[in-house]
Write a protein that holds these residues in place. Structure first.
Motif, PDB file in Angstrom:
ATOM      1  N   GLY A  77       7.449  -3.212 -12.009  1.00 21.11           N
ATOM      2  CA  GLY A  77       7.204  -3.918 -10.742  1.00 21.11           C
ATOM      3  C   GLY A  77       5.739  -4.213 -10.493  1.00 21.11           C
ATOM      4  N   ASP A  78       4.841  -3.578 -11.271  1.00 15.00           N
ATOM      5  CA  ASP A  78       3.419  -3.890 -11.125  1.00 15.00           C
ATOM      6  C   ASP A  78       3.147  -5.324 -11.586  1.00 15.00           C
ATOM      7  OD1 ASP A  78       2.884  -1.436 -10.105  1.00 15.00           O
ATOM      8  OD2 ASP A  78       1.770  -0.672 -11.849  1.00 15.00           O
ATOM      9  N   ALA A  79       2.002  -5.823 -11.186  1.00 11.26           N
ATOM     10  CA  ALA A  79       1.643  -7.205 -11.523  1.00 11.26           C
ATOM     11  C   ALA A  79       1.045  -7.294 -12.922  1.00 11.26           C
ATOM     12  CB  ALA A  79       0.642  -7.742 -10.501  1.00 11.26           C
ATOM     13  N   GLU A 128       3.689   9.684  -7.847  1.00 12.81           N
ATOM     14  CA  GLU A 128       4.572   9.895  -8.990  1.00 12.81           C
ATOM     15  C   GLU A 128       3.780  10.016 -10.284  1.00 12.81           C
ATOM     16  OE1 GLU A 128       8.470   7.746 -11.071  1.00 12.81           O
ATOM     17  OE2 GLU A 128       7.422   6.801  -9.385  1.00 12.81           O
ATOM     18  N   ARG A 129       2.735   9.206 -10.439  1.00 14.97           N
ATOM     19  CA  ARG A 129       1.916   9.299 -11.655  1.00 14.97           C
ATOM     20  C   ARG A 129       1.191  10.632 -11.729  1.00 14.97           C
ATOM     21  NH1 ARG A 129      -0.443   3.419 -10.343  1.00 14.97           N
ATOM     22  NH2 ARG A 129       1.355   2.197 -11.027  1.00 14.97           N
ATOM     23  N   ALA A 136       0.825  -1.206   0.000  1.00 14.41           N
ATOM     24  CA  ALA A 136       0.000   0.000   0.000  1.00 14.41           C
ATOM     25  C   ALA A 136       0.863   1.261   0.000  1.00 14.41           C
ATOM     26  CB  ALA A 136      -0.917  -0.010   1.221  1.00 14.41           C
ATOM     27  N   LYS A 137       1.943   1.187   0.774  1.00 14.88           N
ATOM     28  CA  LYS A 137       2.857   2.340   0.818  1.00 14.88           C
ATOM     29  C   LYS A 137       3.503   2.565  -0.537  1.00 14.88           C
ATOM     30  CE  LYS A 137       6.771   4.145   3.455  1.00 14.88           C
ATOM     31  NZ  LYS A 137       7.731   3.859   4.563  1.00 14.88           N
ATOM     32  N   GLU A 138       3.906   1.448  -1.201  1.00 15.97           N
ATOM     33  CA  GLU A 138       4.525   1.549  -2.511  1.00 15.97           C
ATOM     34  C   GLU A 138       3.528   2.069  -3.547  1.00 15.97           C
ATOM     35  OE1 GLU A 138       6.996  -1.283  -5.674  1.00 15.97           O
ATOM     36  OE2 GLU A 138       6.230  -2.095  -3.783  1.00 15.97           O
ATOM     37  N   ARG A 139       2.270   1.568  -3.463  1.00 14.01           N
ATOM     38  CA  ARG A 139       1.252   2.052  -4.404  1.00 14.01           C
ATOM     39  C   ARG A 139       0.992   3.545  -4.217  1.00 14.01           C
ATOM     40  NH1 ARG A 139      -1.270  -2.961  -3.226  1.00 14.01           N
ATOM     41  NH2 ARG A 139      -2.599  -1.928  -1.682  1.00 14.01           N
ATOM     42  N   ALA A 140       0.999   3.966  -2.958  1.00 14.44           N
ATOM     43  CA  ALA A 140       0.770   5.393  -2.702  1.00 14.44           C
ATOM     44  C   ALA A 140       1.887   6.229  -3.312  1.00 14.44           C
ATOM     45  CB  ALA A 140       0.674   5.630  -1.198  1.00 14.44           C
ATOM     46  N   ALA A 141       3.111   5.720  -3.191  1.00 18.12           N
ATOM     47  CA  ALA A 141       4.241   6.456  -3.765  1.00 18.12           C
ATOM     48  C   ALA A 141       4.129   6.499  -5.286  1.00 18.12           C
ATOM     49  CB  ALA A 141       5.550   5.794  -3.340  1.00 18.12           C
ATOM     50  N   PRO A 187      -4.848   0.505 -11.781  1.00 19.95           N
ATOM     51  CA  PRO A 187      -3.582   1.253 -11.768  1.00 19.95           C
ATOM     52  C   PRO A 187      -2.376   0.449 -11.271  1.00 19.95           C
ATOM     53  CG  PRO A 187      -4.835   1.804  -9.819  1.00 19.95           C
ATOM     54  CD  PRO A 187      -5.688   0.857 -10.623  1.00 19.95           C
ATOM     55  N   ASN A 188      -2.595  -0.744 -10.721  1.00 26.66           N
ATOM     56  CA  ASN A 188      -1.476  -1.501 -10.157  1.00 26.66           C
ATOM     57  C   ASN A 188      -1.269  -2.869 -10.811  1.00 26.66           C
ATOM     58  OD1 ASN A 188      -0.941   0.458  -8.010  1.00 26.66           O
ATOM     59  ND2 ASN A 188      -2.903  -0.226  -7.178  1.00 26.66           N
ATOM     60  N   SER A 189      -2.082  -3.212 -11.782  1.00 27.82           N
ATOM     61  CA  SER A 189      -1.936  -4.463 -12.520  1.00 27.82           C
ATOM     62  C   SER A 189      -2.367  -4.226 -13.961  1.00 27.82           C
ATOM     63  CB  SER A 189      -2.785  -5.575 -11.877  1.00 27.82           C
ATOM     64  OG  SER A 189      -4.156  -5.216 -11.864  1.00 27.82           O
ATOM     65  N   TRP A 190      -1.644  -4.908 -14.874  1.00 24.42           N
ATOM     66  CA  TRP A 190      -1.848  -4.641 -16.287  1.00 24.42           C
ATOM     67  C   TRP A 190      -1.705  -5.914 -17.096  1.00 24.42           C
ATOM     68  CZ3 TRP A 190      -2.541   0.683 -16.838  1.00 24.42           C
ATOM     69  CH2 TRP A 190      -2.030   1.473 -15.815  1.00 24.42           C
ATOM     70  N   ASP A 191      -2.288  -5.889 -18.311  1.00 25.18           N
ATOM     71  CA  ASP A 191      -1.839  -6.826 -19.331  1.00 25.18           C
ATOM     72  C   ASP A 191      -1.078  -5.993 -20.356  1.00 25.18           C
ATOM     73  OD1 ASP A 191      -3.735  -5.578 -20.913  1.00 25.18           O
ATOM     74  OD2 ASP A 191      -5.043  -7.323 -21.101  1.00 25.18           O
ATOM     75  N   CYS A 192      -0.514  -6.630 -21.392  1.00 21.91           N
ATOM     76  CA  CYS A 192       0.407  -5.911 -22.279  1.00 21.91           C
ATOM     77  C   CYS A 192      -0.259  -4.730 -22.999  1.00 21.91           C
ATOM     78  CB  CYS A 192       1.034  -6.878 -23.273  1.00 21.91           C
ATOM     79  SG  CYS A 192      -0.162  -7.700 -24.380  1.00 21.91           S
ATOM     80  N   SER A 193      -1.406  -4.980 -23.582  1.00 20.38           N
ATOM     81  CA  SER A 193      -2.060  -3.915 -24.351  1.00 20.38           C
ATOM     82  C   SER A 193      -2.693  -2.863 -23.446  1.00 20.38           C
ATOM     83  CB  SER A 193      -3.117  -4.515 -25.281  1.00 20.38           C
ATOM     84  OG  SER A 193      -4.078  -5.254 -24.528  1.00 20.38           O
ATOM     85  N   GLY A 194      -3.134  -3.265 -22.247  1.00 17.65           N
ATOM     86  CA  GLY A 194      -3.696  -2.296 -21.307  1.00 17.65           C
ATOM     87  C   GLY A 194      -2.649  -1.292 -20.863  1.00 17.65           C
TER      88      GLY A 194
END
Length: 288
Positions: free
Chosen positions: A186-188, A135-136, A126-131, A196-203
């Motif tokens: 580093g996102d999943a 940044e975003r 959660a701390k990393e996501r907040a950072a 905002p914290n997990s993606w697939d390639c095209s997303g």
């Protein structure tokens, strides 16, 4: 008078006739008894014993009583055996209960430890996501796109595939795209993920180019034909790489210079930077 008359006689006094008769009678009786007994003994010795001792006959009632007694004895034995088995089972159950109790305590301890570790990881994430969110936000507000969303080439400061250094173009549009992509490392990887914290390639590629006000199609197949085709020997930072055929691509990423690209690779890697030489692309298109 005889001259021996005055000398006492040496003969024993005579017994009276009655006493002598009595003694004779007794003696005769004794002898008669002995004679009779001897005759009887001789006769008995001469004759064989013919008397037969008969055993009692086993009647139905007696048989029933014996059977009942045997049944009672067997029931008693069975009862003792059943009791012994019950006691043995009780001892075994007590030992198993103690063993299960220890196992349950260990399991509870392990679960509590795992829960504490998971909570610590959750807080760190959660701390990393907040950072990353901060940044975003800074990237979105500070990176204003320059020029329209055309399919022209990027600025001359872009690097080709033969360059060895990784550089960020001076163009605000390309810079916004690359800065956003680097912030997601580093996102999943999640199939169908759009942040905002997990993606697939095209997303991930679609979200990155939104930073330059470019609306790309959602799928890798459509993105592989969204811009101008370029040769892999003339790549520039910000070009979209695809794997598979144009229009039927199964994976996309973005070239970041220095022979490297950034993509949401797979569930085991997540969002990473990789060398293009290790996994050469099939083609590329340019939208900036």
């Amino acid at each position: 008078m005889s001259h021996t008359a005055h000398i006492p006689s040496h003969r024993k006094p005579r017994r009276s006739a009655s006493k002598m008769a009595l003694r004779a009678g007794v003696a005769g009786g004794v002898l008669s008894t002995l004679a009779v007994a001897g005759a009887a003994g001789t006769a008995n010795a001469a004759e064989p014993v013919t008397e037969t001792i008969e055993l009692p006959t086993l009647t139905a009632d007696l048989s029933a009583q014996i059977a009942q007694s045997a049944d009672a004895t067997q029931q008693t034995a069975d009862s003792y055996e059943a009791r012994a088995q019950q006691e043995a089972a009780a001892v075994k159950a007590a030992k198993q209960a103690a063993k299960d109790q220890k196992a349950a305590e260990k399991k509870a301890e392990a679960e509590q430890k795992a829960k504490a570790e998971a909570e610590a990881k959750r807080k760190a994430a959660a701390k990393e996501r907040a950072a990353r969110t901060t940044e975003r936000t800074q990237l979105s507000t500070s990176s204003a796109p320059s020029g329209g969303a055309t399919g022209g080439s990027s600025s001359s400061s872009g690097s080709s595939a033969s360059d060895n250094s990784v550089s960020t173009p001076s163009s605000g549009s390309v810079s916004a795209v690359i800065s956003f992509l680097r912030a997601q490392v580093g996102d999943a990887y999640v199939m169908g993920g759009t942040g905002p914290n997990s993606w697939d390639c095209s997303g991930l590629v679609q979200a990155a180019f939104k930073q330059a006000n470019i609306n790309l199609p959602r799928t890798s197949q459509a993105q592989s034909t969204a811009g101008t085709p370029v040769s892999l020997s003339n790549l520039q930072v910000g070009d979209i790489l695809y794997w598979g055929g144009a229009g039927s691509a199964y994976h996309v990423g973005v070239y970041i210079g220095g022979g490297q690209y950034l993509d949401a690779a797979n569930p085991s890697k997540g969002v990473v930077i990789q060398d293009l030489s290790g996994y050469p692309a099939s083609g590329a298109v340019r939208v900036l």
